[in-house]
Design a protein around this motif. Structure first.
Motif, PDB file in Angstrom:
ATOM      1  N   SER A 205       0.859  -1.187   0.000  1.00 53.94           N
ATOM      2  CA  SER A 205       0.000   0.000   0.000  1.00 53.94           C
ATOM      3  C   SER A 205       0.885   1.224   0.000  1.00 53.94           C
ATOM      4  O   SER A 205       1.837   1.313   0.782  1.00 53.94           O
ATOM      5  N   THR A 206       0.565   2.173  -0.871  1.00 54.55           N
ATOM      6  CA  THR A 206       1.357   3.403  -0.889  1.00 54.55           C
ATOM      7  C   THR A 206       0.881   4.376   0.174  1.00 54.55           C
ATOM      8  O   THR A 206       1.561   5.331   0.502  1.00 54.55           O
ATOM      9  N   THR A 207      -0.343   4.123   0.709  1.00 57.69           N
ATOM     10  CA  THR A 207      -0.984   5.166   1.496  1.00 57.69           C
ATOM     11  C   THR A 207      -1.632   4.596   2.753  1.00 57.69           C
ATOM     12  O   THR A 207      -1.783   3.381   2.879  1.00 57.69           O
ATOM     13  N   TYR A 208      -1.976   5.435   3.695  1.00 55.44           N
ATOM     14  CA  TYR A 208      -2.443   5.024   5.018  1.00 55.44           C
ATOM     15  C   TYR A 208      -3.648   5.879   5.407  1.00 55.44           C
ATOM     16  O   TYR A 208      -3.705   7.056   5.077  1.00 55.44           O
ATOM     17  N   LYS A 209      -4.603   5.294   6.139  1.00 53.86           N
ATOM     18  CA  LYS A 209      -5.856   5.978   6.446  1.00 53.86           C
ATOM     19  C   LYS A 209      -5.821   6.527   7.877  1.00 53.86           C
ATOM     20  O   LYS A 209      -5.346   5.844   8.793  1.00 53.86           O
ATOM     21  N   TYR A 210      -6.318   7.744   8.063  1.00 56.21           N
ATOM     22  CA  TYR A 210      -6.365   8.348   9.401  1.00 56.21           C
ATOM     23  C   TYR A 210      -7.766   8.820   9.755  1.00 56.21           C
ATOM     24  O   TYR A 210      -8.525   9.235   8.877  1.00 56.21           O
ATOM     25  N   ASP A 211      -8.095   8.777  11.069  1.00 55.32           N
ATOM     26  CA  ASP A 211      -9.430   9.166  11.529  1.00 55.32           C
ATOM     27  C   ASP A 211      -9.622  10.669  11.529  1.00 55.32           C
ATOM     28  O   ASP A 211     -10.743  11.147  11.436  1.00 55.32           O
ATOM     29  N   SER A 212      -8.513  11.432  11.709  1.00 53.77           N
ATOM     30  CA  SER A 212      -8.703  12.886  11.771  1.00 53.77           C
ATOM     31  C   SER A 212      -7.582  13.592  11.035  1.00 53.77           C
ATOM     32  O   SER A 212      -6.450  13.087  10.950  1.00 53.77           O
ATOM     33  N   ALA A 213      -7.904  14.769  10.516  1.00 54.96           N
ATOM     34  CA  ALA A 213      -6.912  15.603   9.845  1.00 54.96           C
ATOM     35  C   ALA A 213      -5.839  16.044  10.837  1.00 54.96           C
ATOM     36  O   ALA A 213      -4.667  16.185  10.482  1.00 54.96           O
ATOM     37  N   GLU A 214      -6.261  16.231  12.125  1.00 55.17           N
ATOM     38  CA  GLU A 214      -5.309  16.691  13.141  1.00 55.17           C
ATOM     39  C   GLU A 214      -4.207  15.654  13.350  1.00 55.17           C
ATOM     40  O   GLU A 214      -3.026  15.978  13.466  1.00 55.17           O
ATOM     41  N   HIS A 215      -4.613  14.368  13.404  1.00 54.09           N
ATOM     42  CA  HIS A 215      -3.614  13.315  13.620  1.00 54.09           C
ATOM     43  C   HIS A 215      -2.600  13.311  12.473  1.00 54.09           C
ATOM     44  O   HIS A 215      -1.399  13.243  12.689  1.00 54.09           O
ATOM     45  N   LEU A 216      -3.128  13.416  11.252  1.00 51.12           N
ATOM     46  CA  LEU A 216      -2.232  13.426  10.096  1.00 51.12           C
ATOM     47  C   LEU A 216      -1.323  14.654  10.142  1.00 51.12           C
ATOM     48  O   LEU A 216      -0.132  14.583   9.796  1.00 51.12           O
TER      49      LEU A 216
ATOM     50  N   ASP B 241       4.161  17.009  11.071  1.00 53.89           N
ATOM     51  CA  ASP B 241       5.050  17.819  11.910  1.00 53.89           C
ATOM     52  C   ASP B 241       6.060  16.959  12.664  1.00 53.89           C
ATOM     53  O   ASP B 241       6.808  17.476  13.496  1.00 53.89           O
ATOM     54  N   LEU B 242       6.057  15.646  12.398  1.00 54.88           N
ATOM     55  CA  LEU B 242       6.938  14.694  13.078  1.00 54.88           C
ATOM     56  C   LEU B 242       6.682  14.648  14.580  1.00 54.88           C
ATOM     57  O   LEU B 242       7.569  14.326  15.356  1.00 54.88           O
ATOM     58  N   LYS B 243       5.450  14.976  14.996  1.00 55.45           N
ATOM     59  CA  LYS B 243       5.127  14.954  16.431  1.00 55.45           C
ATOM     60  C   LYS B 243       4.556  13.610  16.860  1.00 55.45           C
ATOM     61  O   LYS B 243       4.479  13.321  18.047  1.00 55.45           O
ATOM     62  N   ALA B 244       4.089  12.811  15.892  1.00 54.52           N
ATOM     63  CA  ALA B 244       3.559  11.484  16.216  1.00 54.52           C
ATOM     64  C   ALA B 244       4.200  10.480  15.272  1.00 54.52           C
ATOM     65  O   ALA B 244       4.478  10.812  14.122  1.00 54.52           O
ATOM     66  N   PRO B 245       4.462   9.235  15.753  1.00 55.63           N
ATOM     67  CA  PRO B 245       5.020   8.215  14.855  1.00 55.63           C
ATOM     68  C   PRO B 245       3.918   7.614  13.993  1.00 55.63           C
ATOM     69  O   PRO B 245       2.750   7.611  14.394  1.00 55.63           O
ATOM     70  N   GLY B 246       4.251   7.142  12.822  1.00 53.74           N
ATOM     71  CA  GLY B 246       3.256   6.526  11.941  1.00 53.74           C
ATOM     72  C   GLY B 246       3.682   6.691  10.500  1.00 53.74           C
ATOM     73  O   GLY B 246       4.701   7.325  10.218  1.00 53.74           O
ATOM     74  N   HIS B 247       2.907   6.106   9.607  1.00 50.90           N
ATOM     75  CA  HIS B 247       3.251   6.138   8.186  1.00 50.90           C
ATOM     76  C   HIS B 247       2.314   7.078   7.440  1.00 50.90           C
ATOM     77  O   HIS B 247       1.124   7.117   7.708  1.00 50.90           O
TER      78      HIS B 247
END
Ligand SMILES: *Cc1c(COP(=O)(O)O)cnc(C)c1O
Length: 424
Positions: A30-41, A46-52
């Motif tokens: 998968s090239t892409t990842y799904k998030y529940d909120s725009a804020e999390h993304l 901003d490199l404040k949370a780990p994730g893809h």
């Protein structure tokens, strides 16, 4: 870092399934990842949370293999890239810019020499080569205030020069720069450069790590030990990165500053990304790496012993062979063995070497090394065929020289093939 031994890390590190999850590392195609909120993304950006966010920059399959290799080397983080060449390039560009220079051992892999002496030169980065014969004072005199790193190779391809880690780590650190080491031929099974003072390790995973000649890849590993703040030489790590909302890598990521910047800035911008399928295949190779390295080493030592007693053989170069000029260095840094690559000189020069190669049956002629299958290459009639005998000698390749990469077959079959080809 886990406390398991290296053989266990090869098999188990990097991926630990939770209840009910796949036992084998999944391929996240998968090239892409799904998030529940725009804020999390936003926090991810901003490199404040780990994730893809996007698979050019990171992917869960790659991340598992990166964590395995970091654990095997004893580092704080690793980054897979599309090839060994990409690993060397990014390792340098991460802390060096136009107008600055690097110092490198002259015996390093030919592809790296081209990258440094031709391509980096065009980009405004100068490489100053040093030789093992130079004294410490002569090596130190090559550094200046614009030198950003020292580059060596554990077991040089194909010259098989063993890198004197403690000597050169001391010089690099005295000059205030990190020691970067290409650990491709040794792999962390045979040598872990961080234990001898290296700061950054690079790999062509194309060689023993994959080990089956199936996928091209590379990796950079960060020891987390170099103090980027000390000399004020690395503002790209210690002052705000405007391309990332002013993040200061050493402040926000501490020991993992170097490897984080390599990913968020250079992998993002240059895009030399490994694919998830490639990472999966590489991981299969890593699972059997410790068994294969032991077999490569014991087979190669037996072959080197056989060849050195043969009357059609002029000379044998294998660092783990007693009596070899590098035997003591090899015992110190590569106590478990010196991989499967041997150089051998066939009596009778270029013609005899070519004839020997043509008579091999089990060993194949290929332009590759570090494969499970035994193979052979005659540099004078292939990779260096434009050169006269005199020119060959000048670049360290002899007309009678054959490079053998001893695989993991039964050593009696390998020796029998070499013997019939020598006597033919
Ligand atoms: C092959 C090799 C490289 C280059 O790696 P690729 O994966 O072919 O780009 C770099 N260093 C060493 C020591 C190598 O053997």
């Amino acid at each position: 870092m886990s406390s398991y031994k290296i053989d266990t890390k090869c098999v188990q590190s990097g991926y630990t399934p939770k209840n009910g999850e796949a036992r084998v590392l999944p391929i996240y195609q998968s090239t892409t990842y799904k998030y529940d909120s725009a804020e999390h993304l936003g926090d991810l950006f901003d490199l404040k949370a780990p994730g893809h966010m996007y698979s050019r920059i990171s992917n869960p399959t790659l991340e598992a293999v990166e964590n395995k290799i970091a654990d095997m080397e004893g580092g704080v983080g690793a980054m897979l890239v599309s090839s060994g060449q990409a690993a060397s390039l990014i390792a340098i560009l991460n802390i060096t810019r136009a107008g600055q220079n690097i110092v490198a051992m002259s015996s390093i892999y030919g592809g790296t020499v081209n990258l440094f002496a031709v391509t980096l030169e065009k980009m405004g980065i100068e490489t100053r080569f040093v030789t093992p014969e130079m004294t410490d004072a002569e090596v130190e005199a090559v550094f200046d205030e614009n030198t950003r790193l020292f580059f060596g190779e554990t077991l040089a391809n194909p010259a098989l020069v063993v890198f004197d880690f403690e000597r050169y780590a001391a010089i690099a650190h005295k000059m205030g720069v990190p020691l970067v080491v290409d650990n491709t031929f040794a792999t962390p099974v045979l040598c872990r450069p961080f234990e001898f003072g290296a700061d950054i390790v690079t790999h062509s995973t194309t060689k023993y790590m994959d080990g089956h000649a199936t996928v091209v890849g590379g990796c950079i590993v960060d020891s987390g030990k170099f103090d980027w703040n000390a000399g004020g030489k690395y503002p790209e790590l210690t002052t705000p990165d405007e391309s990332y909302h002013g993040v200061i890598y050493t402040q926000q990521f501490g020991a993992a500053a170097y490897i984080t910047k390599a990913r968020t800035q250079l992998l993002r911008d240059m895009g030399s990304t490994m694919s998830p399928m490639t990472a999966f295949i590489l991981n299969l190779g890593l699972e059997s790496l410790s068994c294969r390295m032991d077999r490569h080493c014991s087979n190669a030592l037996a072959v080197a012993e056989f060849l050195s007693g043969h009357d059609k053989v002029e000379w044998v170069d294998y660092p783990a062979l007693p009596g070899n000029a590098q035997y003591e260095l090899c015992k110190k840094y590569l106590p478990r063995g010196a991989c499967g690559v041997i150089s051998v000189g066939i009596k009778g020069g270029r013609a005899a070497a070519t004839k020997f190669l043509n008579n091999l049956k089990l060993l194949n002629i290929v332009v590759h090394v570090a494969d499970a299958r035994s193979c052979a290459l005659h540099p004078a009639s292939t990779t260096h065929r434009q050169l006269t005998d005199d020119q060959l000698v000048a670049c360290g390749v002899r007309p009678e020289q054959v490079r053998l990469s001893i695989g993991i077959e039964d050593v009696e079959d390998i020796i029998a093939d070499l013997e019939q080809a020598l006597n033919a």
